[in-house]
Each structure stands twice: as C-alpha cells, then as structure tokens.
Design a protein around this motif. Structure first.
Motif, short mmCIF file in Angstrom:
data_model
loop_
_atom_site.label_atom_id
_atom_site.label_comp_id
_atom_site.label_asym_id
_atom_site.label_seq_id
_atom_site.Cartn_x
_atom_site.Cartn_y
_atom_site.Cartn_z
N LYS A 1 0.87 -1.18 0.00
CA LYS A 1 0.00 0.00 0.00
C LYS A 1 0.90 1.23 0.00
N ARG A 2 0.72 2.08 -1.00
CA ARG A 2 1.53 3.30 -1.13
C ARG A 2 0.61 4.52 -1.17
N LYS A 3 1.05 5.56 -0.53
CA LYS A 3 0.25 6.78 -0.37
C LYS A 3 -0.13 7.38 -1.73
N TYR A 4 -1.41 7.79 -1.84
CA TYR A 4 -1.88 8.47 -3.04
C TYR A 4 -1.85 9.98 -2.83
N TRP A 5 -2.65 10.45 -1.87
CA TRP A 5 -2.72 11.88 -1.61
C TRP A 5 -2.33 12.19 -0.17
N TYR A 6 -2.98 11.52 0.76
CA TYR A 6 -2.66 11.63 2.18
C TYR A 6 -2.70 10.23 2.77
N GLN A 7 -2.06 10.04 3.90
CA GLN A 7 -1.98 8.71 4.50
C GLN A 7 -3.38 8.21 4.85
N ASP A 8 -3.68 6.99 4.47
CA ASP A 8 -5.03 6.45 4.52
C ASP A 8 -4.95 5.00 4.97
N ASP A 9 -5.52 4.64 6.12
CA ASP A 9 -5.52 3.25 6.58
C ASP A 9 -6.54 2.45 5.78
N TRP A 10 -6.35 1.12 5.75
CA TRP A 10 -7.22 0.24 4.97
C TRP A 10 -7.43 -1.05 5.75
N TYR A 11 -8.68 -1.51 5.82
CA TYR A 11 -8.98 -2.79 6.47
C TYR A 11 -9.19 -3.84 5.39
N LEU A 12 -8.24 -4.74 5.25
CA LEU A 12 -8.30 -5.81 4.26
C LEU A 12 -8.85 -7.07 4.91
N LYS A 13 -9.98 -7.57 4.41
CA LYS A 13 -10.54 -8.82 4.94
C LYS A 13 -9.80 -10.02 4.38
#
Length: 115
Positions: free
Chosen positions: A72-84
């Motif tokens: 996972k690499r930043k697009y605009w601002y740091q953004d957490d992600w919940y991957l099931k």
C-alpha cells in the motif's frame, strides 16, 4: 501467458476503505510475478464493504501459488485500509484464499499465506 483473477474484499467498518495505491505480487513454486497495480480506470477501488476483482496476466507459469505480497503506497494523504481477504483463481480454475482481517497502515508490504 497465464492469467489469474484476484478478488479483494475490504472490511465494512467505518473508514475501512482507501484511496491509496495497492500493488499485488504472486509468489509460486516456479517463480514470482511482477508487481501489479490493482486499479480499474474510472472506478473507485477499495471502498468500504466492497469486493473488487482484477485480472492479472503474468509472463510465465508461476507453479503452485505459495504466498502473495500486498503493498500500500500513499496516493494523496496517509489512509488506513482494512483488508478482509484476497482470493486468487489460478489458470487451471483452483481458488486460493489468503485471509488478512486486519488494518494496513502506513506504507507497508504485507505477506499473506494461503489459509
């Protein structure tokens, strides 16, 4: 050239989705794929509760898939992600599931094994 179908499930918790770039690499007994950007043009990928599918074509046979790497690499601002979880449909029609069920924060590489 072998083709795999990768299905990615994002959690349904609040703020589980991400706008960051997500890359996938397949590691098999006969080799490793290139790093692929999982992205559909003009589509909002990895939204909360979404299940998205992507086709990946690789140069050569990878053999039996042993693990996958998610970056996972930043697009605009740091953004957490919940991957099931992620499922991979192999060229011979087998389905492999790679459970994750956790938050991916920062810019990381996560290794998942078949579950």
């Amino acid at each position: 050239m072998p083709s795999y179908t990768v299905t990615v499930a994002t959690g349904s918790q609040w703020f589980a989705g991400t706008d960051d770039y997500v890359y996938l690499t397949l590691q098999g007994t006969a080799g490793c794929s290139e790093r692929h950007l999982l992205d559909k043009p003009f589509y909002n990928d990895f939204e909360r509760g979404a299940v998205d599918s992507y086709d990946m074509t690789v140069e050569e046979d990878l053999g039996e898939i042993q693990l996958i790497k998610i970056e996972k690499r930043k697009y605009w601002y740091q953004d957490d992600w919940y991957l099931k979880y992620i499922t991979v449909k192999t060229p011979v029609g087998d389905y492999l599931e790679f459970p994750c069920y956790r938050w991916i924060t920062d810019e990381k590489e996560i290794v998942l094994r078949d579950g």
